[in-house]
Motif scaffolding. Structure first.
Motif, PDB file in Angstrom:
ATOM      1  N   GLU A 227       0.829  -1.207   0.000  1.00 40.38           N
ATOM      2  CA  GLU A 227       0.000   0.000   0.000  1.00 40.38           C
ATOM      3  C   GLU A 227       0.862   1.255   0.000  1.00 40.38           C
ATOM      4  OE1 GLU A 227      -3.276   0.536  -0.301  1.00 40.38           O
ATOM      5  OE2 GLU A 227      -3.459  -1.609  -0.719  1.00 40.38           O
ATOM      6  N   LYS A 230       2.089   1.960  -3.496  1.00 37.96           N
ATOM      7  CA  LYS A 230       1.068   2.488  -4.401  1.00 37.96           C
ATOM      8  C   LYS A 230       1.031   4.012  -4.380  1.00 37.96           C
ATOM      9  CE  LYS A 230      -2.034  -1.528  -4.238  1.00 37.96           C
ATOM     10  NZ  LYS A 230      -3.350  -2.040  -3.762  1.00 37.96           N
ATOM     11  N   GLN A 231       1.422   4.593  -3.249  1.00 35.81           N
ATOM     12  CA  GLN A 231       1.434   6.055  -3.151  1.00 35.81           C
ATOM     13  C   GLN A 231       2.691   6.661  -3.764  1.00 35.81           C
ATOM     14  OE1 GLN A 231       0.032   7.763   0.534  1.00 35.81           O
ATOM     15  NE2 GLN A 231      -0.877   5.826   1.177  1.00 35.81           N
ATOM     16  N   HIS A 234       5.447  10.284  -3.794  1.00 34.73           N
ATOM     17  CA  HIS A 234       4.772  11.424  -3.164  1.00 34.73           C
ATOM     18  C   HIS A 234       4.733  11.289  -1.645  1.00 34.73           C
ATOM     19  CE1 HIS A 234       3.659  12.517  -7.196  1.00 34.73           C
ATOM     20  NE2 HIS A 234       3.049  11.360  -7.372  1.00 34.73           N
ATOM     21  N   ILE A 235       4.515  10.067  -1.146  1.00 34.96           N
ATOM     22  CA  ILE A 235       4.439   9.908   0.301  1.00 34.96           C
ATOM     23  C   ILE A 235       5.810  10.091   0.934  1.00 34.96           C
ATOM     24  CG2 ILE A 235       4.692   7.378   0.259  1.00 34.96           C
ATOM     25  CD1 ILE A 235       2.646   7.389   2.624  1.00 34.96           C
TER      26      ILE A 235
END
Length: 264
Positions: A227, A230-231, A234-235
């Motif tokens: 998970e 998937k970001q 950017h995270i």
């Protein structure tokens, strides 16, 4: 099976807020990387879990038991803590005797090691490739040797949870790989849940099932590595205030993230 639940935890040092509203849940079979900038509170969090720091607000439950009222010996049967193996002043214990300290939670006052204790210590040293160091004195060890001996002591403690504060820091690439393989063996052999602070983003995304990212004194992300991936970059930009780009190996597998220039 839930092993640890942290709920709305705050920690302050004097008037300085270090952690605020920290919540996460740790389950059997998981391995966690804990990431964040220097000073984000990562070490403080695992020291709270280990019972080394008294938090100000919130709760920690360990196997359903209240962490604030858990007796140290009982906690030591559930959680082992491995600090960084930087320069320390050690008493002149042999490595074997130091690893035997991991059996303390199971021994009575002034108890001598049993045959069972000796067997567990020998197995722990085999697992961590420290058997050849058994009769060396602790002050004579290198950083990489110390880190593996710390791990051996934690294995001898036989806990379902192992907390590690940057176990590969200050180590050369060879010893970093030895530590990685040792941790993998510990997890594979015993199913030990690992919570490991790391600054190696690619190792965090490649070697652990879950990520806990701390930013601005609180949890920015707590969940599976898939998970988190998937970001994308950017995270990571939110965590480190630095832009990242995502690349792939030639065969198209295992994307890894490369930090870019610091914004002007």
């Amino acid at each position: 099976m839930q092993l640890i639940e942290v709920k709305n935890l705050d920690y302050s040092f004097g008037e300085k807020c270090v952690l605020k509203d920290i919540s996460c849940q740790i389950y059997k079979g998981e391995t966690w990387s804990i990431i964040g900038k220097n000073g984000a509170g990562k070490s403080t969090l695992i020291k709270c879990l280990a019972g080394l720091l008294p938090f100000n607000k919130g709760s920690i439950h360990i196997q359903g038991l209240d962490g604030k009222t858990l007796r140290p010996k009982d906690r030591a049967k559930i959680i082992a803590y491995v600090p960084q193996a930087n320069a320390r002043n050690f008493a002149p214990y042999t490595v074997f005797d130091f690893v035997m300290l991991g059996r303390f939670p199971y021994q009575g006052l002034m108890a001598f090691p049993s045959d069972h204790d000796v067997k567990i210590v020998n197995n722990a040293m085999d697992l961590t490739d420290t058997k050849e160091l058994a009769f060396r004195l602790m002050p004579t060890l290198s950083g990489g040797e110390l880190q593996r001996v710390f791990l051996a002591g934690a294995v001898a403690q036989q806990t379902p949870v192992l907390l590690l504060d940057e176990p590969s820091t200050f180590l050369d690439p060879l010893h970093q790989e030895l530590i990685r393989k040792t941790l993998q063996r510990i997890h594979d052999e015993f199913g030990t849940v690992l919570l490991t602070i790391t600054h190696d983003i690619n190792a965090a995304l490649s070697n652990f099932t879950n990520v806990l990212a701390i930013a601005d004194k609180t949890v920015l992300f707590a969940g599976t590595t898939s998970e988190f991936r998937k970001q994308g970059p950017h995270i990571l930009e939110k965590v480190f205030s630095l832009k990242f780009s995502e690349e792939k190996f030639d065969n198209g597998t295992k994307p890894f993230l490369i930090p870019q220039e610091i914004p002007s």
